[in-house]
Scaffold this active site. Structure first.
Site, mmCIF file in Angstrom:
data_model
loop_
_atom_site.group_PDB
_atom_site.id
_atom_site.type_symbol
_atom_site.label_atom_id
_atom_site.label_comp_id
_atom_site.label_asym_id
_atom_site.label_seq_id
_atom_site.Cartn_x
_atom_site.Cartn_y
_atom_site.Cartn_z
ATOM 1 N N HIS A 20 8.872 9.417 -18.575
ATOM 2 C CA HIS A 20 9.762 10.573 -18.662
ATOM 3 C C HIS A 20 9.913 11.014 -20.116
ATOM 4 O O HIS A 20 10.236 10.220 -20.984
ATOM 5 C CB HIS A 20 11.122 10.205 -18.068
ATOM 6 C CG HIS A 20 12.069 11.342 -17.997
ATOM 7 N ND1 HIS A 20 13.403 11.198 -18.254
ATOM 8 C CD2 HIS A 20 11.891 12.647 -17.694
ATOM 9 C CE1 HIS A 20 14.008 12.361 -18.114
ATOM 10 N NE2 HIS A 20 13.108 13.257 -17.770
ATOM 11 N N ASP A 28 -6.151 25.444 -26.845
ATOM 12 C CA ASP A 28 -7.366 26.245 -26.895
ATOM 13 C C ASP A 28 -8.367 25.564 -27.828
ATOM 14 O O ASP A 28 -8.070 24.520 -28.422
ATOM 15 C CB ASP A 28 -7.060 27.689 -27.310
ATOM 16 C CG ASP A 28 -6.376 27.816 -28.665
ATOM 17 O OD1 ASP A 28 -6.595 26.957 -29.550
ATOM 18 O OD2 ASP A 28 -5.628 28.790 -28.854
ATOM 19 N N HIS A 101 4.374 29.143 -33.861
ATOM 20 C CA HIS A 101 3.123 28.385 -33.743
ATOM 21 C C HIS A 101 3.063 27.203 -34.713
ATOM 22 O O HIS A 101 2.553 26.131 -34.365
ATOM 23 C CB HIS A 101 1.931 29.319 -33.955
ATOM 24 C CG HIS A 101 0.614 28.705 -33.620
ATOM 25 N ND1 HIS A 101 0.320 28.216 -32.373
ATOM 26 C CD2 HIS A 101 -0.493 28.498 -34.375
ATOM 27 C CE1 HIS A 101 -0.913 27.732 -32.370
ATOM 28 N NE2 HIS A 101 -1.425 27.886 -33.573
ATOM 29 N N TYR A 123 -3.461 31.559 -28.985
ATOM 30 C CA TYR A 123 -2.170 31.004 -28.564
ATOM 31 C C TYR A 123 -2.150 30.506 -27.122
ATOM 32 O O TYR A 123 -1.083 30.392 -26.524
ATOM 33 C CB TYR A 123 -1.031 32.001 -28.818
ATOM 34 C CG TYR A 123 -0.983 32.445 -30.251
ATOM 35 C CD1 TYR A 123 -0.622 31.560 -31.260
ATOM 36 C CD2 TYR A 123 -1.341 33.739 -30.610
ATOM 37 C CE1 TYR A 123 -0.606 31.956 -32.587
ATOM 38 C CE2 TYR A 123 -1.327 34.142 -31.934
ATOM 39 C CZ TYR A 123 -0.957 33.244 -32.917
ATOM 40 O OH TYR A 123 -0.942 33.633 -34.231
ATOM 41 N N CYS A 124 -3.282 30.175 -26.574
ATOM 42 C CA CYS A 124 -3.330 29.588 -25.232
ATOM 43 C C CYS A 124 -3.157 28.080 -25.356
ATOM 44 O O CYS A 124 -4.099 27.298 -25.188
ATOM 45 C CB CYS A 124 -4.634 29.950 -24.529
ATOM 46 S SG CYS A 124 -4.687 31.663 -24.008
ATOM 47 N N ASN A 125 -1.941 27.704 -25.701
ATOM 48 C CA ASN A 125 -1.568 26.307 -25.893
ATOM 49 C C ASN A 125 -0.241 26.078 -25.189
ATOM 50 O O ASN A 125 0.624 26.949 -25.179
ATOM 51 C CB ASN A 125 -1.387 25.996 -27.385
ATOM 52 C CG ASN A 125 -2.583 26.405 -28.215
ATOM 53 O OD1 ASN A 125 -3.681 25.926 -28.010
ATOM 54 N ND2 ASN A 125 -2.369 27.317 -29.152
#
Length: 134
Positions: A20, A28, A101, A123-125
């Site tokens: 947890h 990316d 970012h 920014y595909c994170n």
């Protein structure tokens, strides 16, 4: 053989070991991986595998309590953003937290692993924070 969509041994091992609050980052192709953080490199070529497919397969086995995105994704609006909005609304990703970012890259230092995809949209994170199933 497994019945779930996730076949990658390293990813299956990672998810099975999560507790947890543990953090898993899907990044990316350009996201830097901090020293000391495990890299699971899935990237083959531009766009393969893509961010969204990787996320969906990971979610087939991982319980997510919340997620973190870089706020810049809202400005650039890459293609996967619409799907992320739907997944958030549907409860698959838990609550959303936004940060810039640079702070996202600092957060990734705490990750159990960074999964590098072939995604080449900016920014595909996403940082997934593990939840519990009980």
């Amino acid at each position: 053989m497994k019945k779930t969509p996730l076949l990658n041994i390293a990813l299956s091992r990672l998810i099975a070991s999560l507790g947890h609050g543990d953090i898993v980052v899907i990044g990316d192709a350009g996201l830097p991986v901090p020293p000391g953080v495990e890299l699971i490199d899935l990237a083959l070529t531009h766009g393969v595998p893509d961010f969204l497919t990787t996320l969906k397969v990971l979610l087939s086995e991982m319980q997510v309590e919340r997620h973190v995105l870089a706020e810049e994704i809202l400005l650039k609006q890459p293609t996967p953003l619409a799907a992320l909005e739907g997944m958030t609304a549907g409860g698959e990703l838990g609550q959303r937290q936004l940060m810039n970012h640079e702070d996202f890259k600092v957060l990734s230092r705490q990750a159990r692993a960074v999964i590098r995809t072939g995604e080449c949209q900016p920014y595909c994170n996403i940082a997934l924070i593990a939840g519990v199933t009980f």
